[in-house]
Design a protein around this motif. Structure first.
Motif, PDB file in Angstrom:
ATOM      1  N   UNK A   1       6.019  43.616  -6.457  1.00 13.83           N
ATOM      2  CA  UNK A   1       6.515  45.086  -6.738  1.00 13.83           C
ATOM      3  C   UNK A   1       7.126  45.585  -5.530  1.00 13.83           C
ATOM      4  N   UNK A   2       6.738  45.359  -4.444  1.00 14.32           N
ATOM      5  CA  UNK A   2       6.915  45.603  -3.129  1.00 14.32           C
ATOM      6  C   UNK A   2       8.292  44.986  -2.368  1.00 14.32           C
ATOM      7  N   UNK A   3       8.775  44.112  -3.127  1.00 13.26           N
ATOM      8  CA  UNK A   3       9.849  43.390  -2.631  1.00 13.26           C
ATOM      9  C   UNK A   3      11.177  44.222  -2.880  1.00 13.26           C
ATOM     10  N   UNK A   4      11.820  44.439  -1.730  1.00 12.92           N
ATOM     11  CA  UNK A   4      13.303  45.191  -1.617  1.00 12.92           C
ATOM     12  C   UNK A   4      14.273  44.278  -2.197  1.00 12.92           C
ATOM     13  N   UNK A   5      14.660  42.978  -1.503  1.00 13.19           N
ATOM     14  CA  UNK A   5      15.432  42.101  -2.025  1.00 13.19           C
ATOM     15  C   UNK A   5      14.890  40.616  -1.910  1.00 13.19           C
ATOM     16  N   UNK A   6      15.417  39.897  -2.576  1.00 14.11           N
ATOM     17  CA  UNK A   6      15.057  38.274  -2.588  1.00 14.11           C
ATOM     18  C   UNK A   6      15.479  37.620  -1.542  1.00 14.11           C
ATOM     19  N   UNK A   7      14.906  36.597  -1.211  1.00 14.34           N
ATOM     20  CA  UNK A   7      15.318  35.823   0.042  1.00 14.34           C
ATOM     21  C   UNK A   7      16.925  35.493  -0.058  1.00 14.34           C
ATOM     22  N   UNK A   8      17.375  35.216  -1.213  1.00 18.84           N
ATOM     23  CA  UNK A   8      18.753  34.782  -1.093  1.00 18.84           C
ATOM     24  C   UNK A   8      19.605  35.706  -0.819  1.00 18.84           C
ATOM     25  N   UNK A   9      19.252  37.038  -0.740  1.00 13.73           N
ATOM     26  CA  UNK A   9      20.318  38.025  -0.252  1.00 13.73           C
ATOM     27  C   UNK A   9      20.430  38.303   1.147  1.00 13.73           C
ATOM     28  N   UNK A  10      19.334  37.651   1.947  1.00  9.15           N
ATOM     29  CA  UNK A  10      19.072  38.022   3.412  1.00  9.15           C
ATOM     30  C   UNK A  10      19.470  36.904   4.225  1.00  9.15           C
ATOM     31  N   UNK A  11      20.388  37.355   5.275  1.00  6.78           N
ATOM     32  CA  UNK A  11      21.042  36.419   6.108  1.00  6.78           C
ATOM     33  C   UNK A  11      19.952  35.823   7.327  1.00  6.78           C
ATOM     34  N   UNK A  12      19.233  37.270   7.943  1.00  6.07           N
ATOM     35  CA  UNK A  12      18.523  36.933   8.937  1.00  6.07           C
ATOM     36  C   UNK A  12      17.253  37.672   8.941  1.00  6.07           C
ATOM     37  N   UNK A  13      16.079  37.278   9.410  1.00  3.10           N
ATOM     38  CA  UNK A  13      14.698  38.179   9.595  1.00  3.10           C
ATOM     39  C   UNK A  13      14.400  37.957  11.011  1.00  3.10           C
ATOM     40  N   UNK A  14      14.273  39.084  11.477  1.00  2.00           N
ATOM     41  CA  UNK A  14      13.736  39.011  12.754  1.00  2.00           C
ATOM     42  C   UNK A  14      12.415  39.732  12.829  1.00  2.00           C
ATOM     43  N   UNK A  15      11.188  39.132  13.468  1.00  2.45           N
ATOM     44  CA  UNK A  15      10.146  39.660  13.943  1.00  2.45           C
ATOM     45  C   UNK A  15       9.995  40.733  15.089  1.00  2.45           C
ATOM     46  N   UNK A  16       9.935  41.682  14.864  1.00  2.00           N
ATOM     47  CA  UNK A  16      10.039  42.684  15.765  1.00  2.00           C
ATOM     48  C   UNK A  16       9.279  44.085  15.849  1.00  2.00           C
TER      49      UNK A  16
END
Lengths: 327, 273
Positions: free
Chosen positions: A217-232
């Motif tokens: 329920x907490x997911x905003x968008x699934x990974x297929x929509x995402x180009x890059x994730x930065x741990x910050x």
């Protein structure tokens, strides 16, 4: 093997933001580390969109990265100064909408439909023909169209769909696949996640995929929509992140807000807080150098966890015989 | 807690308190940026615990706990709006399904200008093409004004703020008079109020804008304010109600709560109004 999504701040911006892009640049949990990286990489001619654009947008305009804004609120114009001067002389072009208007336009972009009707703006001067073509107007762009519903004759205002080339956002957490999780009030950002052609998200934590998938329920968008994730961690500073840290009023009041008053003040701020800080960690170290080693700790949020756990359980077997009779 | 004595209240404090007293005891309120937030939270703490309080970032039915409240939300987006709230949603829900869908009974707003028919301007002074002064823009002011069941406006009583017609109507009240809301495609609205730093205005319309003159009518004045002084500060022939109420001064409790809810003087910085 799946595409690698977790990457550094410089790599994400270099690969996925191009000069001239239309950029949704966040609301509430502002992607400040990404914004400052856009400045470091000297991106040019960006168009900034979002319901309400605050100091992140002012920074990008004063840094010479952005020259157009489509929004309901330009915080930098609250007081006469560097932003209003640019609006008056044409260096900053703008299209005024509203919070609901931009949210709906992003939703239409996300839905893949060409426009969306609203009852906002009815009865206002926004709809006057002369106000569609003002000094700051973008050439060739139609702002809205008033019409009567073909079904029942009710008046409505049609707004064009908005699809950012890239959305930059900050969120609480993601997994390595790129599933983004967030919580708290969301402004217009939910539909900017879905509307963007490319999506770059900085997060406080990278967590195991099992954890994400156990609370979907907490997911905003699934990974297929995402180009890059930065741990910050502290990637939204000086804005706040629910459950992590609060808005840094002291820093904004003493350092950031005065820096946005004039080009000269911004040049000094940029030199000290962006150009002299090659990474976001270096920027955070500078915050601590100025305000003491506990400068970030004092912003930490008090815990407020749900009183009852959530359970997504299901019955692994139906109360029906398993059909072993069908080959 | 401020050391100021309640009897030394400011006119801005009186405005927030008078607006809080006007809010309905139940239903749904949606508060825009600025003093309306302080006024809405004060009403919830003192008079209208059952009135739901929401802001457009998506916090629907947020409840301050009078025992532990350290502040009213600073801005519409304060992180404290994520705690003790019924729903954390987004602007499609807050300004779309919730507001435009017809669930908001009263909107609380302020602005740079209010005019004879209760329209607001938050965009610019002078012509839009070449403004003498540009502001940030509407945020959600346009939709809260146009689409709420009723609207309460907080507006400091200054000649530059009360104008015959807004330089740019960003937010529709009764627009140009009787029938104008329906012609524009908006529903009737009311009872609406404007609360200034000198008194309270109602509107001359019995039916939410279909008939009557739809103009502001001064219906109450704060302590030591002469209605004729208010009339002199307004650039059109301001109508006075048949009976003008004397709005009681703040109680000690009202002032204590108001100051407690604004510990950083974000809303009530002296000299701001």
């Amino acid at each position: 093997m799946a595409e690698r999504k977790v990457m550094s701040l410089p790599e994400a911006v270099e690969r996925f933001v191009q000069d001239g892009d239309t950029v949704y640049c966040g609301y509430l949990m502002l992607p400040m580390a990404l914004v400052m990286e856009l400045v470091r990489q000297r991106k040019r001619h960006l168009e900034l969109v979002g319901a309400s654009l605050v100091y992140q947008a002012t920074m990008l305009v004063l840094a010479g990265c952005a020259d157009r804004v489509r929004t309901g609120y330009i915080q930098g114009a609250l007081r006469p100064g560097s932003i209003t001067e640019r609006m008056a002389d044409g260096r900053l072009r703008f299209e005024d909408y509203s919070n609901q208007g931009i949210a709906l336009m992003l939703m239409a972009g996300a839905l893949g439909i060409p426009f969306i009707p609203t009852r906002s703006f009815l009865g206002t001067d926004y709809l006057a023909p002369e106000n569609q073509h003002h000094t700051g107007h973008y050439p060739g762009y139609r702002k809205w169209q008033e019409m009567e519903s073909p079904f029942d004759g009710q008046k409505a205002v049609l707004l064009p769909a908005l699809r950012p080339d890239v959305t930059i956002m900050h969120a609480q957490r993601a997994d390595e696949e790129g599933n983004i999780q967030w919580w708290g009030h969301k402004g217009d950002a939910r539909w900017a996640f879905w509307a963007a052609r490319r999506l770059i998200v900085t997060v406080e934590e990278i967590v195991p995929s099992d954890a994400v998938r156990s609370d979907p329920d907490r997911t905003a968008v699934p990974a297929s929509r995402v180009a890059a994730v930065v741990h910050c961690p502290y990637g939204a500073h000086p804005s706040g992140v629910a459950g992590f840290y609060d808005f840094d009023y002291r820093f904004v009041g003493e350092v950031l807000a005065p820096a946005l008053d004039s080009d000269a003040a911004f040049a000094a701020f940029r030199g000290e807080w962006i150009d002299a800080c090659p990474t976001h960690d270096a920027y955070l170290e500078r915050v601590k150098a100025r305000y003491g080693p506990d400068a970030l700790d004092v912003l930490k949020a008090e815990p407020h966890r749900p009183l009852l756990p959530v359970d997504y359980g299901f019955a692994p077997w139906f109360n029906l015989p398993v059909r072993e009779d069908i080959p | 807690m401020s050391g100021a004595r309640p009897e030394d209240y400011t006119l801005a404090e009186m405005m927030c308190i008078a607006a809080a007293r006007l809010l309905p005891s139940q239903g749904n309120a949606l508060a825009g940026l600025g003093p309306p937030i302080l006024s809405g939270v004060l009403a919830k703490v003192l008079y209208a615990p059952d009135l739901t309080f929401s802001t457009e970032v998506g916090a629907i039915d947020w409840r301050p706990d009078p025992a532990t409240a350290t502040r009213a939300p600073v801005g519409i987006h304060d992180e404290l709006l994520n705690v003790n709230v019924a729903l954390t949603s987004d602007m499609i829900e807050s300004l779309g399904t919730y507001l435009m869908g017809g669930n908001v009974d009263v909107g609380l707003l302020t602005g740079a200008q209010v005019d004879r028919f209760g329209n607001l301007n938050v965009l610019c002074l002078g012509p839009y093409e070449q403004p003498a002064r540009r502001f940030a823009g509407t945020g959600g002011n346009t939709e809260i004004a146009g689409l709420s069941g009723a609207v309460v406006i907080l507006m400091p009583q200054e000649p530059r703020r009360f104008v015959e017609r807004c330089d740019f109507i960003t937010s529709a009240g009764y627009i140009s008079g009787p029938g104008a809301r329906r012609r524009a495609g908006l529903r009737p609205q009311g009872p609406n109020y404007v609360v200034s730093t000198m008194g309270v205005y109602q509107y001359d319309t019995p039916d939410g804008g279909d008939s009557g003159s739809c103009e502001l009518v001064l219906s109450g004045v704060f302590p030591n304010v002469d209605p004729e002084v208010v009339q002199a500060l307004v650039p059109w022939p301001l109508k006075l109600a048949d009976r003008i109420d004397l709005v009681p001064p703040p109680t000690v409790e009202e002032i204590r709560w108001l100051r407690r809810l604004d510990p950083y003087r974000y809303y009530l910085t002296p000299g701001r109004y």
